[in-house]
Design a protein around this motif. Structure first.
Motif, PDB file in Angstrom:
ATOM      1  N   MET A 145      47.458  42.155  36.749  1.00 36.68           N
ATOM      2  CA  MET A 145      46.247  42.906  37.065  1.00 36.68           C
ATOM      3  C   MET A 145      45.715  42.455  38.418  1.00 36.68           C
ATOM      4  O   MET A 145      45.622  41.257  38.697  1.00 36.68           O
ATOM      5  CB  MET A 145      45.173  42.710  35.985  1.00 36.68           C
ATOM      6  N   ASP A 146      45.376  43.415  39.265  1.00 38.60           N
ATOM      7  CA  ASP A 146      44.810  43.166  40.595  1.00 38.60           C
ATOM      8  C   ASP A 146      43.346  43.600  40.555  1.00 38.60           C
ATOM      9  O   ASP A 146      43.038  44.763  40.299  1.00 38.60           O
ATOM     10  CB  ASP A 146      45.586  43.963  41.642  1.00 38.60           C
ATOM     11  N   VAL A 147      42.442  42.657  40.808  1.00 39.36           N
ATOM     12  CA  VAL A 147      41.003  42.935  40.750  1.00 39.36           C
ATOM     13  C   VAL A 147      40.356  42.566  42.081  1.00 39.36           C
ATOM     14  O   VAL A 147      40.365  41.393  42.483  1.00 39.36           O
ATOM     15  CB  VAL A 147      40.312  42.148  39.617  1.00 39.36           C
ATOM     16  N   LYS A 148      39.805  43.551  42.776  1.00 43.83           N
ATOM     17  CA  LYS A 148      39.080  43.285  44.013  1.00 43.83           C
ATOM     18  C   LYS A 148      37.725  42.682  43.668  1.00 43.83           C
ATOM     19  O   LYS A 148      37.009  43.187  42.800  1.00 43.83           O
ATOM     20  CB  LYS A 148      38.898  44.574  44.823  1.00 43.83           C
ATOM     21  N   ILE A 149      37.361  41.594  44.370  1.00 44.70           N
ATOM     22  CA  ILE A 149      36.149  40.852  44.051  1.00 44.70           C
ATOM     23  C   ILE A 149      35.135  40.967  45.189  1.00 44.70           C
ATOM     24  O   ILE A 149      35.496  40.921  46.368  1.00 44.70           O
ATOM     25  CB  ILE A 149      36.466  39.365  43.798  1.00 44.70           C
ATOM     26  N   GLY A 150      33.852  41.057  44.823  1.00 46.14           N
ATOM     27  CA  GLY A 150      32.765  41.080  45.805  1.00 46.14           C
ATOM     28  C   GLY A 150      31.880  42.294  45.627  1.00 46.14           C
ATOM     29  O   GLY A 150      32.254  43.272  44.980  1.00 46.14           O
ATOM     30  N   GLN A 151      30.708  42.215  46.242  1.00 44.41           N
ATOM     31  CA  GLN A 151      29.773  43.334  46.120  1.00 44.41           C
ATOM     32  C   GLN A 151      30.040  44.440  47.124  1.00 44.41           C
ATOM     33  O   GLN A 151      29.497  45.533  46.993  1.00 44.41           O
ATOM     34  CB  GLN A 151      28.338  42.817  46.277  1.00 44.41           C
ATOM     35  N   ARG A 152      30.863  44.151  48.112  1.00 47.24           N
ATOM     36  CA  ARG A 152      31.246  45.198  49.055  1.00 47.24           C
ATOM     37  C   ARG A 152      32.659  44.933  49.537  1.00 47.24           C
ATOM     38  O   ARG A 152      33.086  43.785  49.660  1.00 47.24           O
ATOM     39  CB  ARG A 152      30.269  45.287  50.226  1.00 47.24           C
ATOM     40  N   SER A 153      33.382  45.996  49.810  1.00 40.33           N
ATOM     41  CA  SER A 153      34.783  45.880  50.199  1.00 40.33           C
ATOM     42  C   SER A 153      34.989  46.152  51.687  1.00 40.33           C
ATOM     43  O   SER A 153      36.122  46.346  52.125  1.00 40.33           O
ATOM     44  CB  SER A 153      35.645  46.840  49.369  1.00 40.33           C
ATOM     45  N   TYR A 154      33.921  46.163  52.465  1.00 38.03           N
ATOM     46  CA  TYR A 154      34.015  46.301  53.921  1.00 38.03           C
ATOM     47  C   TYR A 154      33.392  45.061  54.542  1.00 38.03           C
ATOM     48  O   TYR A 154      32.461  44.463  54.009  1.00 38.03           O
ATOM     49  CB  TYR A 154      33.293  47.558  54.411  1.00 38.03           C
ATOM     50  N   ASP A 155      33.939  44.650  55.693  1.00 35.50           N
ATOM     51  CA  ASP A 155      33.446  43.431  56.333  1.00 35.50           C
ATOM     52  C   ASP A 155      32.280  43.745  57.265  1.00 35.50           C
ATOM     53  O   ASP A 155      31.983  44.914  57.531  1.00 35.50           O
ATOM     54  CB  ASP A 155      34.586  42.718  57.063  1.00 35.50           C
ATOM     55  N   PRO A 156      31.600  42.716  57.767  1.00 41.51           N
ATOM     56  CA  PRO A 156      30.403  42.937  58.605  1.00 41.51           C
ATOM     57  C   PRO A 156      30.687  43.690  59.897  1.00 41.51           C
ATOM     58  O   PRO A 156      29.756  44.216  60.517  1.00 41.51           O
ATOM     59  CB  PRO A 156      29.931  41.508  58.906  1.00 41.51           C
ATOM     60  N   PHE A 157      31.949  43.736  60.334  1.00 41.73           N
ATOM     61  CA  PHE A 157      32.280  44.400  61.595  1.00 41.73           C
ATOM     62  C   PHE A 157      32.820  45.812  61.392  1.00 41.73           C
ATOM     63  O   PHE A 157      33.257  46.451  62.350  1.00 41.73           O
ATOM     64  CB  PHE A 157      33.310  43.553  62.359  1.00 41.73           C
ATOM     65  N   ALA A 158      32.797  46.293  60.168  1.00 38.03           N
ATOM     66  CA  ALA A 158      33.303  47.638  59.876  1.00 38.03           C
ATOM     67  C   ALA A 158      32.392  48.698  60.488  1.00 38.03           C
ATOM     68  O   ALA A 158      31.167  48.530  60.559  1.00 38.03           O
ATOM     69  CB  ALA A 158      33.412  47.845  58.369  1.00 38.03           C
TER      70      ALA A 158
END
Length: 424
Positions: A145-158
């Motif tokens: 199972m692949d689970v993306k972690i975090g409250q947002r999936s874009y970085d500060p420079f997006a």
């Protein structure tokens, strides 16, 4: 029969079309075409094959190379275009530098795949791959199972466009703190895999997230209670690391969960001459009385399924590989920095590699088995995907939030099924 996602179906259709076009070009057909394409595949990829058990991320297809398996058992992840690819390579080098005296980074190694430098094919020396440990290699029937972690999936420079795009993909990311990108679950009763792609994960909401994650631990006969509890232990270790560090922030990074789907009692053992999950490309006899022709007709791809794939049965895939391989390399070589092929010497010897001990986060753990007895369960939980890791001087609260919410969901599964957690 393994369920196919819509993404797989589209890819299969595209590859079939390419295969038909290839057969019309050059006057080749049948076994002659298959042999030529197979030789072309091995030549261009230097014996590497598409990663068969990948559940998320860039997969092998018409317009991208995706993840490969090296004959020595490692995984090859092609470097993405700048700045993502070089950033991920720098992260691995920073964590695995031989003279690192940073105790936090040294501890982080326990939660990552091992890094063995970079690799490139002799025919495409400018196309760099990260050479990584195959976390699933020791498993016979790996459930992944692949689970993306975090409250947002874009970085500060997006860019604003990128931010809106990522938010639109899963608006609940900020509230839930994680996203199931894909699953592959071994079904004991049918000896097949159930697969779930990113569309399945994005369809999970607060009311269904518990049942959605619980499917990963359901082998078709019972819920794998031992794997649930052991997975919680591993995630808690990673959470402890994050709560104690304030030098890195992670965006669009994932946790890779793996547990052994093979039944403990009354199950046949994997062949003794091939390590469970060992990866190589070799020829094999389909039957004890097979002749040389049979030997050439069958290819045993020793991936984690230990399944046989015939060239005739998978001819459309081979055709697509031979037809579009050079185009794939050209597409992904743009902007990749030059670096000489670096390879850890121990991976030149498969026997030695098979004896290597697993990372500390993958040790066997004593847990209650499904039948209530005490036993050992093999579970791995590793952090993967580091194209968006940035230095910081504060704790990564977004990642911590996601880990805590994921632990909460796992605890809900424990509570729902009355599992024992005194060892956690």
């Amino acid at each position: 029969m393994v369920k196919m996602s819509s993404e797989h179906q589209v890819m299969d259709s595209s590859l079939s079309s390419l295969g038909r076009l290839s057969q019309q070009d050059g006057g080749l057909c049948g076994a002659g075409l298959e042999k030529k394409l197979q030789v072309g595949l091995e030549k261009h990829l230097n014996g590497c094959v598409p990663l068969s058990h990948q559940v998320a991320g860039h997969k092998f297809g018409v317009d991208k190379v995706g993840i490969l398996q090296h004959p020595d058992g490692t995984v090859l992840k092609q470097l993405q275009p700048p700045p993502r690819g070089p950033r991920e390579m720098h992260f691995y080098k920073k964590v695995y530098t031989a003279d690192s005296g940073d105790p936090s980074l040294l501890n982080l190694q326990h939660y990552l795949p091992k890094y063995y430098g970079t690799w490139s094919s002799p025919d495409a020396p400018t196309d760099l791959y990260l050479k990584l440990e195959d976390v699933t290699r020791k498993f016979s029937k790996p459930c992944i199972m692949d689970v993306k972690i975090g409250q947002r999936s874009y970085d500060p420079f997006a860019s604003q466009e990128k931010r809106e795009q990522q938010i639109k993909k899963y608006p609940l990311m900020e509230e839930i703190g994680f996203l199931v990108l894909g699953m592959r679950v071994y079904q004991v009763n049918s000896d097949t895999y159930d697969t779930y792609d990113q569309h399945y994960g994005r369809g999970l909401v607060k009311e269904t997230i518990r049942e959605g994650v619980a499917k990963f631990f359901d082998n078709g006969e019972s819920l794998r209670k031992d794997a649930v509890v052991a997975s919680m232990q591993k995630v808690q270790k990673i959470l402890q690391w994050f709560e104690g560090q304030s030098q890195l922030h992670f965006y669009a990074s994932s946790l890779l969960f793996v547990y052994e789907g093979f039944p403990r009692h009354g199950a046949p053992q994997p062949p003794g001459d091939v390590p469970p999950g060992g990866t190589t490309m070799m020829m094999t006899m389909a039957t004890a009385g097979g002749d040389a022709g049979d030997l050439k007709e069958r290819v045993l791809e020793c991936n984690n399924n230990m399944c046989q794939v015939g060239l005739r049965e998978n001819g459309h895939l081979a055709a697509a590989l031979g037809q579009s391989l050079s185009n794939m390399y050209a597409l992904h070589s743009r902007g990749c920095p030059l670096e000489h092929h670096v390879e850890d010497p121990q991976w030149k010897c498969p026997a030695r590699a098979a004896l290597e001990q697993s990372n500390g986060n993958g040790a066997k753990t004593q847990q209650d088995t499904a039948d209530g007895t005490r036993g050992s369960v093999d579970v791995e939980v590793r952090m993967i995907d580091f194209a968006h890791v940035f230095p910081s001087n504060t704790r990564d609260e977004g990642y911590i939030y996601g880990l805590k919410n994921l632990l909460s969901v796992l605890q809900q599964i424990v509570d729902q099924y009355g599992l024992k957690t005194e060892t956690i």
